[in-house]
Design an enzyme around this catalytic site. Structure first.
Site, PDB file in Angstrom:
ATOM      1  N   SER A 146       0.835  -1.209   0.000  1.00 24.58           N
ATOM      2  CA  SER A 146       0.000   0.000   0.000  1.00 24.58           C
ATOM      3  C   SER A 146       0.866   1.254   0.000  1.00 24.58           C
ATOM      4  CB  SER A 146      -0.937  -0.001   1.211  1.00 24.58           C
ATOM      5  OG  SER A 146      -0.222   0.134   2.419  1.00 24.58           O
ATOM      6  N   ASP A 204       6.944   2.645   6.074  1.00 24.11           N
ATOM      7  CA  ASP A 204       6.778   2.034   4.751  1.00 24.11           C
ATOM      8  C   ASP A 204       6.840   3.069   3.631  1.00 24.11           C
ATOM      9  OD1 ASP A 204       6.376  -0.168   6.334  1.00 24.11           O
ATOM     10  OD2 ASP A 204       4.549  -0.832   5.339  1.00 24.11           O
TER      11      ASP A 204
END
Length: 396
Positions: A146, A204
């Site tokens: 994502s 991330d």
């Protein structure tokens, strides 16, 4: 939005090299770019339509630009500086899309993140465009899929709207965005991650933006300089797990056995710091001794992670199979199943790797030969886009 732009960008996934779970308790974690990437193509349309196509999950949606303009009043003040998505934003988008409250499927979250970024970044400059996103990363495997999506989306929209330069345009002095531009990409990608995950750490999307390796501790992110690319075998055991449950289990053990568990977490912290020193030394020239230390750190950390309760028989099997071929593995991420990484020395016999892959596949696992320490978000001339991506895009 610039009408004549066609742009290809990509961003890497991520793995945690060391520091899983210990990072929750204030210890160091090392996150590294995984050279399985998400690719995005943005190009103009000749009609008055905005479309998004996600072939990995079979999504193809379009909206009339004039309809999207009706959503702008609540987004215009977010254009100059990235702003966290509010419940008003998300509720309005869900109502517009006809999504029920509580929608958490991959398609719904991906579309919500796209529209939030599109409306926030482009504001009054909405133009007809087509965006296609295709990924080598499996979803839900803890590999930063994502975040790679959000980084690609933020990069493409910022570039096509003229908020940051297009490194491929004539006259641009560098093939990379500036540090200031990358920081803007990262901050917008973080907003996309918030749409998808609610309260992400920011690790991330930082790895997706900057690539290489990052040191994360107590909410602070520090990029490591001159990180070597390391070859790995990435294995997905395909065993589902709950990160929340695993984190809670470690906390319970720590409360129950503080004198036992605290030293284990401290040792994991020391492993992360030792690995950081080795990576920095390898930037000056990797040696066989460096790889031997990295292998030992893998072995020690894997034992520690089992001790704190996040191992799994599937991960034990992964380590047993690779050890039988002289290779060293550890889990990456939450554990309890999920993925593991196996270090591949430069001198490893390809036949050994193939034999290990065959045996792991026979266990029902998925395997990829790839690398870590991968570059961050990148722009690609159409002629240099890899064949796998060209085939995925041409099939649309």
């Amino acid at each position: 939005m610039t009408r004549d732009i066609e742009l290809y960008v990509s961003a890497p996934g991520k793995v945690i090299l060391h520091g899983e779970h210990a990072v929750v308790h204030g210890k160091v974690a090392l996150a590294v770019g995984l050279n399985l990437r998400t690719f995005l193509r943005i190009r103009p349309r000749k009609d008055n339509t905005v479309s998004i196509i996600l072939p990995n999950i079979g999504t193809k949606l379009s909206w009339d630009v004039s309809r999207l303009r009706t959503l702008l009043p609540s987004f215009q003040d977010a254009k100059d500086e990235p702003r966290s998505p509010s419940s008003e934003h998300l509720d309005g988008l869900k109502k517009f899309l006809g999504f029920p409250d509580g929608s958490t499927d991959t398609e719904s979250l991906a579309v919500l993140a796209f529209l939030y970024l599109y409306l926030s970044i482009c504001g009054r400059d909405l133009q007809s465009t087509e965006i296609v996103v295709w990924s080598q990363l499996p979803t839900g495997a803890g590999l930063g899929s994502s975040a790679a999506y959000s980084v690609c989306m933020a990069t493409a929209l910022l570039t096509s709207c003229g908020r940051i330069a297009n490194p491929l345009q004539e006259g641009t002095e560098t093939s990379r965005w500036t540090k200031k531009e990358l920081d803007l990409i990262n901050r917008w990608a973080f907003q996309g991650e918030k749409v998808i995950h609610g309260n992400p750490s920011g690790v991330d999307n930082a790895v997706g933006t900057w690539g290489g390796a990052l040191r994360y501790q107590a909410g602070k992110i520090h990029p490591l300089e001159r990180v070597p690319m390391l070859k790995i075998l990435l294995t997905n055991t395909q065993v589902p797990r709950s990160t929340k449950t695993l984190v809670a289990g470690v906390k319970d053990k720590l409360l129950k056995f503080p004198d036992i568990m605290s030293p284990v977490l401290a040792s994991i912290d020391a492993i992360s710091q030792a690995c950081e020193r080795v990576l920095e030394a390898m930037a000056e020239g990797p040696s066989a001794a460096h790889y031997s230390v990295l292998e030992e750190l893998f072995d020690i950390n894997q034992h520690h992670l089992s001790v704190i309760g996040v191992g799994h028989p599937s991960l034990d099997r992964l380590c047993q199979v690779t050890a039988s071929h002289g290779l060293h593995s550890k889990l990456t991420g939450a554990g309890g199943g999920g993925c593991g990484i196996t270090l591949l020395r430069p001198d490893v016999d390809p036949a050994v790797v193939e034999a290990a892959k065959r045996e792991l596949t026979g266990c029902g696992f998925q395997c990829w030969e790839t690398s870590i320490g991968a570059p961050g978000v990148s722009v690609h001339p159409p002629s240099s886009v890899i064949e796998e991506v060209k085939q995925a895009f041409s099939a649309i």
